[in-house]
Design an enzyme around this catalytic site. Structure first.
Site, PDB file in Angstrom:
ATOM      1  N   GLY A 126       0.748  -0.641   0.406  1.00  0.00           N
ATOM      2  CA  GLY A 126       0.188  -0.088   0.005  1.00  0.00           C
ATOM      3  C   GLY A 126       0.677   1.704   0.094  1.00  0.00           C
ATOM      4  O   GLY A 126       0.124   2.450  -0.208  1.00  0.00           O
ATOM      5  N   GLU A 129       4.403  -7.209  -0.010  1.00  0.00           N
ATOM      6  CA  GLU A 129       4.469  -7.419  -1.250  1.00  0.00           C
ATOM      7  C   GLU A 129       3.744  -6.717  -1.913  1.00  0.00           C
ATOM      8  O   GLU A 129       2.738  -6.560  -1.943  1.00  0.00           O
ATOM      9  CB  GLU A 129       3.298  -8.194  -0.883  1.00  0.00           C
ATOM     10  CG  GLU A 129       1.292  -7.788   0.209  1.00  0.00           C
ATOM     11  CD  GLU A 129       0.878  -8.790   0.454  1.00  0.00           C
ATOM     12  OE1 GLU A 129       1.277 -10.146   0.496  1.00  0.00           O
ATOM     13  OE2 GLU A 129      -0.427  -9.005   0.272  1.00  0.00           O
ATOM     14  N   PRO A 130       4.670  -5.992  -2.063  1.00  0.00           N
ATOM     15  CA  PRO A 130       4.459  -4.432  -2.755  1.00  0.00           C
ATOM     16  C   PRO A 130       4.151  -4.662  -4.128  1.00  0.00           C
ATOM     17  O   PRO A 130       4.921  -5.445  -5.059  1.00  0.00           O
ATOM     18  CB  PRO A 130       6.046  -3.290  -2.243  1.00  0.00           C
ATOM     19  CG  PRO A 130       6.670  -4.109  -2.518  1.00  0.00           C
ATOM     20  CD  PRO A 130       6.164  -5.905  -1.713  1.00  0.00           C
ATOM     21  N   CYS A 140     -16.002   3.449 -27.589  1.00  0.00           N
ATOM     22  CA  CYS A 140     -17.256   4.093 -27.635  1.00  0.00           C
ATOM     23  C   CYS A 140     -17.449   4.743 -26.599  1.00  0.00           C
ATOM     24  O   CYS A 140     -19.067   4.072 -26.501  1.00  0.00           O
ATOM     25  CB  CYS A 140     -18.131   3.075 -28.660  1.00  0.00           C
ATOM     26  SG  CYS A 140     -17.055   3.295 -30.868  1.00  0.00           S
ATOM     27  N   TYR A 173      -0.788  -1.841 -12.747  1.00  0.00           N
ATOM     28  CA  TYR A 173      -2.179  -2.017 -12.885  1.00  0.00           C
ATOM     29  C   TYR A 173      -2.698  -1.262 -13.776  1.00  0.00           C
ATOM     30  O   TYR A 173      -4.101  -0.888 -14.115  1.00  0.00           O
ATOM     31  CB  TYR A 173      -3.382  -1.610 -12.192  1.00  0.00           C
ATOM     32  CG  TYR A 173      -2.764  -2.068 -10.354  1.00  0.00           C
ATOM     33  CD1 TYR A 173      -2.805  -3.372  -9.929  1.00  0.00           C
ATOM     34  CD2 TYR A 173      -1.680  -1.198  -9.433  1.00  0.00           C
ATOM     35  CE1 TYR A 173      -2.713  -3.860  -9.021  1.00  0.00           C
ATOM     36  CE2 TYR A 173      -1.149  -1.886  -7.967  1.00  0.00           C
ATOM     37  CZ  TYR A 173      -2.217  -2.666  -8.264  1.00  0.00           C
ATOM     38  OH  TYR A 173      -1.457  -3.858  -6.646  1.00  0.00           O
TER      39      TYR A 173
HETATM   40  C1  PLP Z   1      -3.453  -9.029  -0.716  1.00  0.00           C
HETATM   41  C2  PLP Z   1      -2.315  -7.181  -1.968  1.00  0.00           C
HETATM   42  N1  PLP Z   1      -1.391  -7.137  -1.267  1.00  0.00           N
HETATM   43  C3  PLP Z   1      -0.496  -6.329  -2.296  1.00  0.00           C
HETATM   44  C4  PLP Z   1      -0.895  -5.613  -3.640  1.00  0.00           C
HETATM   45  C5  PLP Z   1      -0.102  -4.428  -4.166  1.00  0.00           C
HETATM   46  O1  PLP Z   1      -0.734  -3.966  -3.507  1.00  0.00           O
HETATM   47  P1  PLP Z   1       0.518  -1.945  -4.320  1.00  0.00           P
HETATM   48  O2  PLP Z   1       0.094  -2.067  -5.245  1.00  0.00           O
HETATM   49  O3  PLP Z   1      -0.006  -0.793  -3.798  1.00  0.00           O
HETATM   50  O4  PLP Z   1       1.819  -2.783  -3.075  1.00  0.00           O
HETATM   51  C6  PLP Z   1      -2.246  -6.043  -3.609  1.00  0.00           C
HETATM   52  C7  PLP Z   1      -3.184  -5.007  -4.175  1.00  0.00           C
HETATM   53  O5  PLP Z   1      -3.931  -5.166  -4.756  1.00  0.00           O
HETATM   54  C8  PLP Z   1      -3.158  -6.561  -2.817  1.00  0.00           C
HETATM   55  O6  PLP Z   1      -4.510  -6.812  -2.577  1.00  0.00           O
END
Ligand code: PLP
Length: 407
Positions: free
Chosen positions: A218, A259-260, A328, A356
């Site tokens: 996050g 887990e970025p 469209c 994303y």
């Molecule tokens: C469970 C989980 N971990 C990690 C992430 C990665 O988050 P961010 O891209 O903000 O680092 C997400 C994003 O949706 C997630 O749902």
């Protein structure tokens, strides 16, 4: 990367095009590990949903990263990219017991986020090491769509259900080895992380066999010059200290996991699109590009703001444009944005296009998905080709001629 490099890549590979800067991914990975260097056992699991091209997975694997996955298909891609099963974490939500069992059979660490499946899995596989996802009920994240740890969120097991959870674990004799939380994306205030961490520490005390604590992700990244971002160094300092103290209290050196997704790949990405038409209406000047929300949906889905530059005319006099796509539907990338004067044929570059973006792209309006290029050591490597007409037909099965004739 320089604007000129991007322009050359657009000429070489065509548009629309995604470009990723390998050096930026590497430096972000190193920044994060350095910030938490005081933690004895640190593990970074790249959240591959952000950008799942196999070449990117390989790059991060070579840096030492593990993988955070949400579906069995992501697990299979990770294995294909050469990750050992024990380097992969599986954090799904709302999936079936069968999929969780299949992933476990591949040797991957599973993370369960609801009591129903936890109880069923525990009853069938009491000795399998399991991680549990807690919902700490913290309102965090850039907006309501990307805030996932609050009380109304579908994600995780409520901290208020801990007594029930502990009863299930005792009754089934499950082996809980990890606790996980992820409260949202674009979290700016490190106090929010630290507050949620305390909830995780409290929850952890209920389990005796833990090996790791997973704090999710996050981290907020900057979207434009001088934009604010999560202070990773400060978070590293404060959370490492608190984590190390917790390990002493717990009596074991646990592993700290992050887990970025965005932090590692967002700023490394550029989306390049050509201006098809400049359209002056009574109120607005539109720059219409050869793309739409089929390639980059975040501005329409989340209201995310991607900095846009005219790399064909970087020194041109700035004017106001609304940048729109060719789909469209209303697919507005930016409204009344100050951009160097645009002519038809110019290439616009969208920043923060690593996370994303391609991974959320589609074939809507039967348009092809763009190519992807990795920029490494001053050279562009094609890591996904532009789609072709045959790609649109792949897996489609026309009716037999005689059946079609009777409809
Ligand atoms: C469970 C989980 N971990 C990690 C992430 C990665 O988050 P961010 O891209 O903000 O680092 C997400 C994003 O949706 C997630 O749902």
């Amino acid at each position: 990367m320089q604007a000129n490099d991007l322009l050359h890549l657009a000429e070489q590979f065509g548009s629309p095009l995604y470009v990723y800067d390998a050096e930026k991914i590497q430096s972000q990975y190193n920044r994060l590990t350095k910030a938490f260097s005081k933690v004895a056992n640190l593990r970074i699991n790249y959240a591959m949903k952000a950008l799942s091209n196999v070449a990117i997975l390989q790059l991060l694997r070579d840096l030492g990263s593990g993988l955070d996955t949400v579906s069995i298909q992501e697990v299979l891609l990770g294995l294909h990219a050469g990750y050992a099963p024990e380097k992969i974490f599986y954090t799904p939500n709302g999936v079936s017991l069968e999929e969780i069992e299949e992933v476990h059979a591949l040797g991957v660490q599973i993370n369960i986020d609801n009591l129903s499946i936890l109880e069923q899995f525990g009853a069938k596989h009491p000795h399998v090491p399991v991680c549990i996802r807690i919902n700490p009920h913290v309102m965090a994240g850039g907006n309501a769509n990307i805030s996932v740890g609050h009380i109304d969120s579908k994600f995780g097991i409520s901290v208020h259900q801990l007594p029930h959870l502990v009863r299930i674990v005792e009754n089934t004799n499950m082996n809980i080895v990890g606790i996980h939380m992820h409260t949202g994306s674009d979290i700016l205030d490190i106090e929010v992380f630290l507050y949620a961490a305390e909830i995780l520490f409290d929850a952890a005390k209920n389990f005796k066999n833990l090996e790791f604590l997973d704090f999710g992700s996050g981290f907020k990244v900057p979207y434009k010059k001088d934009d604010i971002a999560t202070d990773i160094d400060e978070l590293g300092k404060k959370l490492s200290k608190r984590f190390n103290a917790f390990c002493v209290e717990y009596g074991k050196d646990l592993t700290l996991i992050f887990e970025p997704g965005k932090f590692l790949v967002s700023e490394a990405g550029f989306f390049l699109a050509k201006v098809n038409v400049v359209k002056q209406t009574t109120s607005t000047v539109f720059a219409g590009i050869d793309s739409g929300f089929n390639h980059l949906i975040r501005p329409m889905l989340y209201g995310s703001s991607h900095y846009i530059e005219n790399i064909s005319n970087p020194k041109g006099k700035e004017r106001f444009y609304s940048v729109v796509g060719y789909i469209c539907e209303t697919d507005t990338f930016a409204t009344n944005r100050r951009i160097a004067e645009i002519k038809e044929g110019d290439i616009l570059s969208f920043r923060n296009a690593g996370a994303y973006c391609f991974s959320m792209s589609s074939n809507y309006n039967s348009r092809y998905k763009p190519a992807e290029v990795l920029w490494m050591n001053g050279q562009g490597y094609l890591i996904r080709a532009h789609e072709k007409f045959e790609d649109l037909l792949q897996n489609q099965i026309p009716l037999p001629v005689e059946t079609a004739a009777t409809v």
